[in-house]
Design a protein around this motif. Structure first.
Motif, PDB file in Angstrom:
ATOM      1  N   ALA A  64     -26.518-160.071 -15.043  1.00 54.17           N
ATOM      2  CA  ALA A  64     -27.234-158.888 -15.543  1.00 54.17           C
ATOM      3  C   ALA A  64     -28.327-158.450 -14.569  1.00 54.17           C
ATOM      4  N   ILE A  65     -29.044-159.426 -13.995  1.00 54.11           N
ATOM      5  CA  ILE A  65     -30.076-159.106 -13.001  1.00 54.11           C
ATOM      6  C   ILE A  65     -29.456-158.385 -11.815  1.00 54.11           C
ATOM      7  N   LEU A  66     -28.343-158.908 -11.325  1.00 53.04           N
ATOM      8  CA  LEU A  66     -27.700-158.310 -10.153  1.00 53.04           C
ATOM      9  C   LEU A  66     -27.191-156.910 -10.454  1.00 53.04           C
ATOM     10  N   GLU A  67     -26.686-156.692 -11.643  1.00 53.86           N
ATOM     11  CA  GLU A  67     -26.194-155.366 -11.994  1.00 53.86           C
ATOM     12  C   GLU A  67     -27.340-154.358 -12.019  1.00 53.86           C
ATOM     13  N   ARG A  68     -28.469-154.752 -12.616  1.00 52.69           N
ATOM     14  CA  ARG A  68     -29.623-153.863 -12.649  1.00 52.69           C
ATOM     15  C   ARG A  68     -30.139-153.577 -11.234  1.00 52.69           C
ATOM     16  N   ALA A  69     -30.211-154.618 -10.422  1.00 50.36           N
ATOM     17  CA  ALA A  69     -30.747-154.456  -9.070  1.00 50.36           C
ATOM     18  C   ALA A  69     -29.843-153.591  -8.209  1.00 50.36           C
ATOM     19  N   CYS A  70     -28.545-153.794  -8.320  1.00 50.90           N
ATOM     20  CA  CYS A  70     -27.609-153.015  -7.509  1.00 50.90           C
ATOM     21  C   CYS A  70     -27.565-151.553  -7.943  1.00 50.90           C
ATOM     22  N   ALA A  71     -27.862-151.299  -9.226  1.00 50.49           N
ATOM     23  CA  ALA A  71     -27.939-149.917  -9.671  1.00 50.49           C
ATOM     24  C   ALA A  71     -29.131-149.218  -9.030  1.00 50.49           C
ATOM     25  N   LEU A  72     -30.227-149.944  -8.845  1.00 50.17           N
ATOM     26  CA  LEU A  72     -31.408-149.371  -8.195  1.00 50.17           C
ATOM     27  C   LEU A  72     -31.252-149.302  -6.677  1.00 50.17           C
ATOM     28  N   VAL A  73     -30.658-150.352  -6.109  1.00 54.66           N
ATOM     29  CA  VAL A  73     -30.522-150.464  -4.650  1.00 54.66           C
ATOM     30  C   VAL A  73     -29.051-150.767  -4.332  1.00 54.66           C
ATOM     31  N   PRO A  74     -28.209-149.743  -4.210  1.00 55.17           N
ATOM     32  CA  PRO A  74     -26.765-149.959  -4.001  1.00 55.17           C
ATOM     33  C   PRO A  74     -26.433-150.776  -2.763  1.00 55.17           C
ATOM     34  N   ALA A  75     -27.309-150.822  -1.768  1.00 50.12           N
ATOM     35  CA  ALA A  75     -27.038-151.598  -0.553  1.00 50.12           C
ATOM     36  C   ALA A  75     -26.915-153.090  -0.834  1.00 50.12           C
ATOM     37  N   LEU A  76     -27.346-153.533  -2.014  1.00 49.06           N
ATOM     38  CA  LEU A  76     -27.246-154.951  -2.354  1.00 49.06           C
ATOM     39  C   LEU A  76     -25.847-155.350  -2.792  1.00 49.06           C
ATOM     40  N   ARG A  77     -25.017-154.397  -3.160  1.00 48.50           N
ATOM     41  CA  ARG A  77     -23.671-154.737  -3.663  1.00 48.50           C
ATOM     42  C   ARG A  77     -22.874-155.453  -2.583  1.00 48.50           C
ATOM     43  N   GLY A  78     -22.301-156.572  -2.994  1.00 53.14           N
ATOM     44  CA  GLY A  78     -21.471-157.346  -2.082  1.00 53.14           C
ATOM     45  C   GLY A  78     -22.223-158.326  -1.209  1.00 53.14           C
ATOM     46  N   GLN A  79     -23.543-158.316  -1.276  1.00 55.11           N
ATOM     47  CA  GLN A  79     -24.300-159.268  -0.456  1.00 55.11           C
ATOM     48  C   GLN A  79     -24.150-160.679  -1.031  1.00 55.11           C
ATOM     49  N   PRO A  80     -23.948-161.669  -0.167  1.00 54.14           N
ATOM     50  CA  PRO A  80     -23.744-163.036  -0.675  1.00 54.14           C
ATOM     51  C   PRO A  80     -25.011-163.625  -1.281  1.00 54.14           C
ATOM     52  N   VAL A  81     -24.816-164.460  -2.292  1.00 55.27           N
ATOM     53  CA  VAL A  81     -25.920-165.189  -2.906  1.00 55.27           C
ATOM     54  C   VAL A  81     -26.276-166.372  -2.014  1.00 55.27           C
ATOM     55  N   LEU A  82     -27.538-166.461  -1.632  1.00 52.17           N
ATOM     56  CA  LEU A  82     -28.005-167.560  -0.792  1.00 52.17           C
ATOM     57  C   LEU A  82     -28.570-168.708  -1.622  1.00 52.17           C
ATOM     58  N   SER A  83     -29.239-168.384  -2.716  1.00 51.41           N
ATOM     59  CA  SER A  83     -29.796-169.409  -3.597  1.00 51.41           C
ATOM     60  C   SER A  83     -30.222-168.747  -4.896  1.00 51.41           C
ATOM     61  N   ARG A  84     -30.566-169.560  -5.842  1.00 50.61           N
ATOM     62  CA  ARG A  84     -31.015-169.077  -7.155  1.00 50.61           C
ATOM     63  C   ARG A  84     -32.043-170.051  -7.699  1.00 50.61           C
ATOM     64  N   ALA A  85     -32.911-169.588  -8.589  1.00 49.24           N
ATOM     65  CA  ALA A  85     -33.966-170.462  -9.095  1.00 49.24           C
ATOM     66  C   ALA A  85     -34.536-169.924 -10.397  1.00 49.24           C
ATOM     67  N   VAL A  86     -35.177-170.817 -11.132  1.00 41.16           N
ATOM     68  CA  VAL A  86     -35.917-170.473 -12.348  1.00 41.16           C
ATOM     69  C   VAL A  86     -37.310-171.085 -12.222  1.00 41.16           C
ATOM     70  N   GLY A  87     -38.323-170.325 -12.573  1.00 43.91           N
ATOM     71  CA  GLY A  87     -39.693-170.831 -12.569  1.00 43.91           C
ATOM     72  C   GLY A  87     -40.380-170.522 -13.877  1.00 43.91           C
ATOM     73  N   LEU A  88     -41.425-171.285 -14.169  1.00 43.74           N
ATOM     74  CA  LEU A  88     -42.186-171.100 -15.409  1.00 43.74           C
ATOM     75  C   LEU A  88     -43.588-170.611 -15.058  1.00 43.74           C
ATOM     76  N   ARG A  89     -43.821-169.321 -15.249  1.00 36.92           N
ATOM     77  CA  ARG A  89     -45.143-168.755 -14.984  1.00 36.92           C
ATOM     78  C   ARG A  89     -46.150-169.332 -15.985  1.00 36.92           C
ATOM     79  N   PRO A  90     -47.371-169.603 -15.533  1.00 38.34           N
ATOM     80  CA  PRO A  90     -48.390-170.141 -16.443  1.00 38.34           C
ATOM     81  C   PRO A  90     -49.083-169.031 -17.225  1.00 38.34           C
ATOM     82  N   GLY A  91     -48.481-168.642 -18.334  1.00 37.57           N
ATOM     83  CA  GLY A  91     -49.032-167.566 -19.138  1.00 37.57           C
ATOM     84  C   GLY A  91     -50.234-168.022 -19.952  1.00 37.57           C
ATOM     85  N   ARG A  92     -51.129-167.072 -20.220  1.00 42.77           N
ATOM     86  CA  ARG A  92     -52.318-167.322 -21.034  1.00 42.77           C
ATOM     87  C   ARG A  92     -52.888-165.956 -21.401  1.00 42.77           C
TER      88      ARG A  92
END
Length: 335
Positions: free
Chosen positions: A249-277
């Motif tokens: 879903a992230i990639l679909e949204r991003a490619c709709a905004l920036v079509p040049a991203l379509r077809g670019q290979p995935v190099l890595s992925r990650a999840v982080g936990l922002r310290p909300g307060r």
């Protein structure tokens, strides 16, 4: 060593080895204090390493203080961008707007802010604001920051701190992100989960941030060697495994905004936990008869606020040092 005003430096324990903790440690060491950094994880395993790290005070309050801290960091990061070793670059880009009256509360002090013209807007964006901001490649910036700390005499101490009485020092700085609250009896923090995917960079020269897209938060931040594409902001979620469906879903949204991203290979992925307060906590208090400076709750703005907050942390520690010198002088005169 001295604090820069003729007095002896204090022994300061900084708890937290992410971008806020390391920046505080560096500022304190440069001020002449003897600094140790207690880090539960190496820099590459911190939330800071996951961040797209464009200067923007995302999910941080209160407004007046955030603007002050953000302005301090903006000045430092802009200067650091002159040195390619830091991993900081100044890049133009567009904040997408989808309302008639966008809230531009973050723009005071940001140079060159102006409305985007139609040819500058990404596909499907009705309006936007243009400016040039620091983009921080944390994969280069964090090791640079750690090396600067080492050069300034900061001593790393690996290991998780479960209680403040486990660390020695005249002053303790608590800058451990989500782990900070438990050390100070503060249960107001909350994890804000963010997922990103890093694509090969097709040569993008600008960033895009769309907070109000109908399908969710989207940002595209090129770093030369890759593009950080996000994202999510799921309050209360604590998982660290990337979700393939969320990524798609992230990639679909991003490619709709920036079509040049379509077809670019995935190099890595990650999840982080922002310290909300609800608000960033930056204050001096006393715990167990010892001064403690709290500096946490930066939400999605750790890099953005790091230098401004570190300056105020250093000022709080300087006040402690000054108070001790005054007390020692008074005691000496009475003797």
């Amino acid at each position: 060593m001295s604090t820069g005003d003729g007095g002896p430096g204090l022994r300061v324990a900084v708890v937290g080895g992410g971008v806020v903790g390391l920046t505080c440690a560096l500022e304190l060491a440069r001020a002449g204090h003897r600094v140790e950094v207690h880090a539960a994880d190496p820099w590459e395993a911190t939330t800071s390493a996951v961040a797209a790290a464009i200067w923007f005070p995302y999910r941080a309050a209160p407004t007046d203080a955030v603007l002050r801290w953000g302005a301090g960091s903006l000045g430092v990061l802009t200067r650091l961008a002159a040195d390619p070793e830091t991993g900081v670059r100044m890049l133009p880009g567009t904040f997408v707007h989808r309302t008639a009256d966008p809230d531009l509360w973050w723009t005071p002090g940001v140079p060159g802010v102006r409305p985007a013209v139609p040819g500058e807007l990404p596909a499907g964006a009705p309006a936007g604001t243009r400016c040039t901001l620091p983009v921080v490649d944390t994969g280069r910036y964090l090791p640079w920051l750690a090396a600067e700390c080492a050069a300034a005499g900061v001593v790393p101490v690996p290991g998780r701190v479960a209680a403040l009485d486990e660390v020695a020092g005249d002053v303790v700085v608590v800058a451990a992100g989500l782990a900070s609250g438990a050390l100070l009896g503060d249960d107001s923090g909350v994890a804000v989960q963010g997922q990103v995917v890093r694509l090969a960079d097709p040569g993008l020269a600008e960033w895009v941030l769309d907070q109000d897209g109908p399908a969710g938060l989207t940002y595209v931040v090129p770093r030369g060697r890759d593009v950080v594409v996000g994202g999510t902001a799921v309050e209360g979620a604590t998982g660290l495994d990337p979700d393939p469906g969320v990524e798609a879903a992230i990639l679909e949204r991003a490619c709709a905004l920036v079509p040049a991203l379509r077809g670019q290979p995935v190099l890595s992925r990650a999840v982080g936990l922002r310290p909300g307060r609800p608000t960033v906590r930056l204050e001096r208090l006393e715990v167990g008869g010892r001064p403690v400076v709290a500096c946490y709750g930066h939400g999605g703005a750790g890099v953005t606020l790091s230098w401004g907050c570190a300056t105020e942390v250093a000022a709080e520690v300087a006040a402690v040092a000054g108070g001790r010198r005054a007390a020692a002088s008074a005691s000496s005169s009475q003797a």
